[in-house]
Design a protein around this motif. Structure first.
Motif, PDB file in Angstrom:
ATOM      1  N   SER A   1     112.823 -50.861 122.537  1.00  0.00           N
ATOM      2  CA  SER A   1     111.885 -52.114 122.234  1.00  0.00           C
ATOM      3  C   SER A   1     112.547 -53.064 122.474  1.00  0.00           C
ATOM      4  CB  SER A   1     112.065 -51.808 120.699  1.00  0.00           C
ATOM      5  OG  SER A   1     111.675 -50.615 120.085  1.00  0.00           O
ATOM      6  N   ASN A   2     111.480 -54.014 122.935  1.00  0.00           N
ATOM      7  CA  ASN A   2     112.294 -55.301 123.627  1.00  0.00           C
ATOM      8  C   ASN A   2     112.442 -56.431 122.419  1.00  0.00           C
ATOM      9  OD1 ASN A   2     109.786 -56.293 122.498  1.00  0.00           O
ATOM     10  ND2 ASN A   2     109.194 -57.240 124.328  1.00  0.00           N
ATOM     11  N   TYR A   3     112.592 -56.093 121.219  1.00  0.00           N
ATOM     12  CA  TYR A   3     112.744 -56.837 120.041  1.00  0.00           C
ATOM     13  C   TYR A   3     114.129 -56.619 119.455  1.00  0.00           C
ATOM     14  CZ  TYR A   3     110.160 -53.329 118.204  1.00  0.00           C
ATOM     15  OH  TYR A   3     109.606 -52.135 117.735  1.00  0.00           O
ATOM     16  N   LYS A   4     114.756 -55.292 119.872  1.00  0.00           N
ATOM     17  CA  LYS A   4     115.753 -54.844 119.187  1.00  0.00           C
ATOM     18  C   LYS A   4     117.183 -54.881 119.895  1.00  0.00           C
ATOM     19  CE  LYS A   4     114.942 -50.726 117.577  1.00  0.00           C
ATOM     20  NZ  LYS A   4     114.953 -49.211 117.267  1.00  0.00           N
ATOM     21  N   LEU A   5     118.061 -55.803 119.062  1.00  0.00           N
ATOM     22  CA  LEU A   5     119.046 -56.435 119.463  1.00  0.00           C
ATOM     23  C   LEU A   5     120.395 -55.255 119.430  1.00  0.00           C
ATOM     24  CD1 LEU A   5     119.349 -60.345 118.852  1.00  0.00           C
ATOM     25  CD2 LEU A   5     118.703 -59.147 120.977  1.00  0.00           C
TER      26      LEU A   5
END
Lengths: 111, 116
Positions: free
Chosen positions: A95-99
Motif C-alpha cells: 500500500s502506498n500509504y503505509k509507512l
C-alpha cells in the motif's frame, strides 16, 4: 529480520561533530522518510525522498536505491539536535500509504 | 495554524476497561493515520482513513480495536477490554492529499496509554 534496520542504535557526539545515521531496508520502496522525535514529544518529518539527495539547513539526506540504503547527515551538530531519528519506508509492493518504521537512532549531542 | 492535536495526552486505565482516544487533524487534511509506538520501538501502522472511510485497517491488532472518522475530520480510536499489552503511545498523523507515503505526514504529540 525487520524490513528497516537503522544503525547505530545509540550515538553520542560532541557539539560541532559531523553525524551520520544509516538506514538499510530489504524491500523495494517508492519513498523513504526521515523523521525526528524529541523525548516526550511528537514526531516531525524531516525529509521525504525517492532518489538522490536533499538538504535542509544543516541536515542532508541521501539515498541509494540500488543498494537499498539511506543516510542522514548532520553537520556542525548542536545539543538541540539531540533526539531520536527514525527512518521509514513505503513498500512499493504494498500500500502506498503505509509507512514501515525503523526502531530509531538515539542521538545525544553534548556541549 | 494548529497542528494535529490528540486528547488525552495521558490515559491510565485498568485492565478490562474501555478507552477512547481522540485525534483532531490539521484542518483540510483528507487523510488520517493511527500508529502505535511501544517503548524503544518505531511506530507501527494501525489504520488509515481517506475521508470518512477506513481505507485500510489491516494494522489493527484484533477486534478489540476500532476507529471511526464520521465526518471526515476528527477521529476516535476505541479500545475495548483493554489489556496490559495495549500500553503504548498512540500516535495520530494527517496528510493533505491522501497520498500516504508519497507526501509529508504531520504527527500529533500522541496519547500515552497505560493499562494497569
Amino acid at each position: 529480520k525487520n524490513e528497516v534496520e537503522q544503525s547505530p542504535q545509540n550515538l553520542t557526539a560532541q557539539e560541532g561533530e559531523f553525524i551520520t545515521i544509516n538506514c538499510s531496508y530489504s524491500v523495494g520502496i517508492s519513498a523513504l522518510h526521515w523523521l525526528q522525535q524529541h523525548p516526550g514529544g511528537g514526531i516531525v518529518s524531516l525529509f521525504m525522498l525517492s532518489s538522490g539527495k536533499k538538504k535542509h539547513g544543516r541536515l542532508i539526506a541521501t539515498i541509494n536505491i540500488q543498494e537499498k540504503h539511506s543516510s542522514l547527515h548532520i553537520t556542525a551538530s548542536h545539543p538541540r539536535d539531540s533526539a531520536v531519528y527514525i527512518c521509514a519506508v513505503v513498500n512499493s509492493g504494498g500500500s502506498n500509504y503505509k509507512l514501515t518504521f525503523g526502531k530509531g537512532t538515539l542521538l545525544t549531542v553534548n556541549p | 495554524g494548529a497542528g494535529v492535536s490528540q486528547t488525552p495526552s495521558n490515559k491510565v486505565t485498568e485492565k478490562g476497561k474501555y478507552v477512547e482516544l481522540r485525534c483532531d487533524p490539521i484542518s483540510g487534511h483528507t487523510a488520517l493515520y493511527w500508529y502505535r509506538q511501544s517503548l524503544g520501538q518505531g511506530p507501527e501502522f494501525l489504520i488509515y482513513f481517506q475521508g470518512t472511510g477506513a481505507a485500510d485497517d489491516s494494522g489493527l491488532p484484533n477486534d478489540r480495536f476500532f476507529a471511526v472518522r464520521p465526518e471526515g475530520s476528527v477521529s476516535t480510536l476505541k479500545i475495548q477490554r483493554t489489556e496490559r499489552g495495549d500500553s503504548a503511545v498512540y500516535l495520530c498523523a494527517s496528510s493533505l492529499l491522501g497520498l500516504g507515503g508519497q507526501e509529508t505526514q504531520y504527527f500529533g504529540p500522541g496519547t500515552r496509554l497505560l493499562v494497569l
